[in-house]
Design a protein around this motif. Structure first.
Motif, mmCIF file in Angstrom:
data_model
loop_
_atom_site.group_PDB
_atom_site.id
_atom_site.type_symbol
_atom_site.label_atom_id
_atom_site.label_comp_id
_atom_site.label_asym_id
_atom_site.label_seq_id
_atom_site.Cartn_x
_atom_site.Cartn_y
_atom_site.Cartn_z
ATOM 1 N N THR A 135 0.332 -1.330 0.331
ATOM 2 C CA THR A 135 -0.088 0.390 0.160
ATOM 3 C C THR A 135 0.477 1.182 0.040
ATOM 4 O OG1 THR A 135 -2.466 -0.957 0.851
ATOM 5 C CG2 THR A 135 -1.500 1.275 1.830
ATOM 6 N N ALA A 136 0.478 2.136 -0.634
ATOM 7 C CA ALA A 136 1.345 3.563 -0.406
ATOM 8 C C ALA A 136 0.007 4.352 -0.985
ATOM 9 C CB ALA A 136 1.951 3.929 -2.177
ATOM 10 N N ASN A 137 1.193 5.555 -0.448
ATOM 11 C CA ASN A 137 0.164 7.046 -0.500
ATOM 12 C C ASN A 137 0.946 8.293 -0.863
ATOM 13 O OD1 ASN A 137 -0.522 9.549 1.414
ATOM 14 N ND2 ASN A 137 -2.299 8.796 0.510
ATOM 15 N N THR A 138 2.475 8.106 -0.850
ATOM 16 C CA THR A 138 2.995 9.206 -1.632
ATOM 17 C C THR A 138 3.755 8.373 -2.551
ATOM 18 O OG1 THR A 138 4.735 8.450 -0.067
ATOM 19 C CG2 THR A 138 2.921 10.160 0.873
ATOM 20 N N VAL A 160 -6.482 12.376 1.068
ATOM 21 C CA VAL A 160 -7.092 11.689 -0.297
ATOM 22 C C VAL A 160 -5.715 12.163 -1.834
ATOM 23 C CG1 VAL A 160 -8.871 12.218 -1.622
ATOM 24 C CG2 VAL A 160 -9.257 11.284 0.006
ATOM 25 N N LEU A 161 -5.568 11.634 -2.768
ATOM 26 C CA LEU A 161 -4.576 12.187 -3.402
ATOM 27 C C LEU A 161 -5.624 12.570 -4.835
ATOM 28 C CD1 LEU A 161 -2.408 9.305 -4.015
ATOM 29 C CD2 LEU A 161 -1.948 11.224 -2.622
ATOM 30 N N GLY A 162 -7.054 12.442 -4.907
ATOM 31 C CA GLY A 162 -7.093 12.791 -6.189
ATOM 32 C C GLY A 162 -6.893 13.328 -7.774
ATOM 33 N N LEU A 163 -6.584 13.244 -8.617
ATOM 34 C CA LEU A 163 -7.069 13.184 -10.537
ATOM 35 C C LEU A 163 -5.006 13.894 -10.126
ATOM 36 C CD1 LEU A 163 -9.784 12.395 -12.407
ATOM 37 C CD2 LEU A 163 -7.984 10.592 -11.907
ATOM 38 N N GLU A 164 -5.028 14.616 -9.437
ATOM 39 C CA GLU A 164 -4.407 15.842 -9.495
ATOM 40 C C GLU A 164 -3.083 14.854 -8.528
ATOM 41 O OE1 GLU A 164 -3.096 20.002 -8.014
ATOM 42 O OE2 GLU A 164 -4.695 19.772 -9.402
ATOM 43 N N GLY A 165 -3.110 14.406 -7.533
ATOM 44 C CA GLY A 165 -1.964 13.579 -6.872
ATOM 45 C C GLY A 165 -1.715 12.604 -7.636
ATOM 46 N N ASN A 181 -1.253 12.121 -10.795
ATOM 47 C CA ASN A 181 -0.692 12.478 -11.872
ATOM 48 C C ASN A 181 -0.132 12.850 -11.748
ATOM 49 O OD1 ASN A 181 -0.783 12.792 -14.451
ATOM 50 N ND2 ASN A 181 -1.201 15.516 -14.301
ATOM 51 N N GLU A 182 0.541 13.456 -10.557
ATOM 52 C CA GLU A 182 2.195 13.646 -9.792
ATOM 53 C C GLU A 182 2.635 12.856 -9.509
ATOM 54 O OE1 GLU A 182 1.497 16.785 -6.502
ATOM 55 O OE2 GLU A 182 1.268 18.310 -7.785
ATOM 56 N N ILE A 183 2.198 11.450 -8.641
ATOM 57 C CA ILE A 183 2.913 10.748 -8.692
ATOM 58 C C ILE A 183 4.164 9.837 -9.181
ATOM 59 C CG2 ILE A 183 3.037 8.404 -7.577
ATOM 60 C CD1 ILE A 183 1.391 10.160 -5.675
ATOM 61 N N MET A 184 2.682 9.565 -10.805
ATOM 62 C CA MET A 184 2.702 9.030 -11.640
ATOM 63 C C MET A 184 4.036 9.289 -12.639
ATOM 64 S SD MET A 184 1.276 6.374 -11.357
ATOM 65 C CE MET A 184 1.958 5.538 -12.964
ATOM 66 N N GLN A 185 3.631 10.473 -12.722
ATOM 67 C CA GLN A 185 5.193 11.420 -13.279
ATOM 68 C C GLN A 185 6.145 11.398 -12.653
ATOM 69 O OE1 GLN A 185 4.211 15.811 -13.889
ATOM 70 N NE2 GLN A 185 2.517 14.803 -14.945
ATOM 71 N N SER A 186 6.699 11.022 -11.268
ATOM 72 C CA SER A 186 7.702 10.618 -10.425
ATOM 73 C C SER A 186 8.177 9.407 -10.537
ATOM 74 C CB SER A 186 7.662 10.763 -9.373
ATOM 75 O OG SER A 186 7.265 12.526 -8.872
ATOM 76 N N CYS A 187 7.465 8.689 -10.786
ATOM 77 C CA CYS A 187 7.656 7.042 -11.636
ATOM 78 C C CYS A 187 7.727 6.740 -12.741
ATOM 79 C CB CYS A 187 6.053 6.066 -10.921
ATOM 80 S SG CYS A 187 6.081 6.046 -9.504
ATOM 81 N N TYR A 225 -5.648 5.818 -16.586
ATOM 82 C CA TYR A 225 -4.727 5.020 -17.403
ATOM 83 C C TYR A 225 -4.585 5.641 -18.518
ATOM 84 C CZ TYR A 225 -7.633 0.286 -16.599
ATOM 85 O OH TYR A 225 -8.215 -0.294 -15.534
ATOM 86 N N ASP A 226 -4.859 7.491 -18.713
ATOM 87 C CA ASP A 226 -4.199 7.884 -19.153
ATOM 88 C C ASP A 226 -2.796 8.513 -18.465
ATOM 89 O OD1 ASP A 226 -5.438 7.650 -22.116
ATOM 90 O OD2 ASP A 226 -6.790 9.735 -20.955
ATOM 91 N N MET A 227 -2.558 8.111 -17.060
ATOM 92 C CA MET A 227 -1.904 8.743 -16.520
ATOM 93 C C MET A 227 -0.720 7.597 -16.379
ATOM 94 S SD MET A 227 -3.542 10.164 -12.985
ATOM 95 C CE MET A 227 -5.045 11.733 -13.721
ATOM 96 N N GLY A 228 -1.300 6.281 -16.903
ATOM 97 C CA GLY A 228 0.161 5.659 -16.788
ATOM 98 C C GLY A 228 -0.500 4.231 -15.500
#
Length: 203
Positions: free
Chosen positions: A99-102, A134-139, A141-147, A171-174
């Protein structure tokens, strides 16, 4: 190992068979506040039902129980046994999720060698107590970009209050897939809800 795009989380085997018949092939059993015998009996019947439909069976929180009942894998929360300990206990062929949140959580799990990461929550959900921020779509997106920037390719599964309408954006975010409970369990026709999620995954 093929990590499914649709993970279903349940605390019971009641009503599970029609969902497996509808095509569900990855189920996580998440049960709290049961004694050891009740947990074993429930987990044992859960694994047998999943095996009948050739679906992956994942036990939440209890690596030793997962091994004892012959489940396919275990999902570890932040307060549970570490992925490294679980791997040593269960072996290289056992599925281990975390489980992850960040992004830091994701990075730690990636380095620990988990097979997939459950990242969330997307929005508030009553399914889980002690909910992480809560991450929301914006959260997401940021995490997926970092990944992507750090070449982390471990499958990431979005979780927490997800509906079919969220899939395209995720899915668009990866994101690799989604884990759901209420969106299927509380649907007027749960089997049809499974098929609706799977239909988006097939596009």
């Amino acid at each position: 190992m093929n990590i499914s795009n649709l993970h279903y989380i349940t605390d019971t085997t009641q009503g599970l068979e029609p969902l497996l018949k509808a095509g569900l092939n990855w189920v996580q059993l998440r049960v709290k506040n049961r004694n050891e015998k009740e947990m074993y009996n429930l987990a044992d019947s859960f694994v047998a039902l999943c095996e009948k439909y050739k679906a992956y069976s994942i036990i939440n929180d209890y690596p030793k129980l997962a091994r004892r009942v012959g489940a396919d894998g275990v999902h570890l929360g932040k307060e549970d046994m570490s992925p490294a300990e679980a791997r040593a206990l269960l072996g290289k062929d056992f599925i281990i999720g975390g489980t992850a949140n960040t992004f830091e959580d994701v990075e730690g799990l990636y380095e620990a060698g988990v097979d997939y990461v459950g990242l969330g929550p997307l929005r508030f959900t009553e399914t889980k107590k002690n909910l992480s921020p809560v991450l929301g779509l914006e959260g997401y997106n940021e995490i997926m970009q970092s990944c992507q920037a750090n070449s982390i390719r471990t499958p990431i599964i979005a979780i927490g209050g997800i509906a079919v309408e969220d899939l395209a954006a995720l899915y668009d975010m990866g994101l690799h897939g989604v884990a759901v409970s209420a969106a299927i369990r509380k649907a007027q026709n749960p089997a049809a809800a499974v098929k609706a999620f799977l239909a988006v995954n097939a596009l």
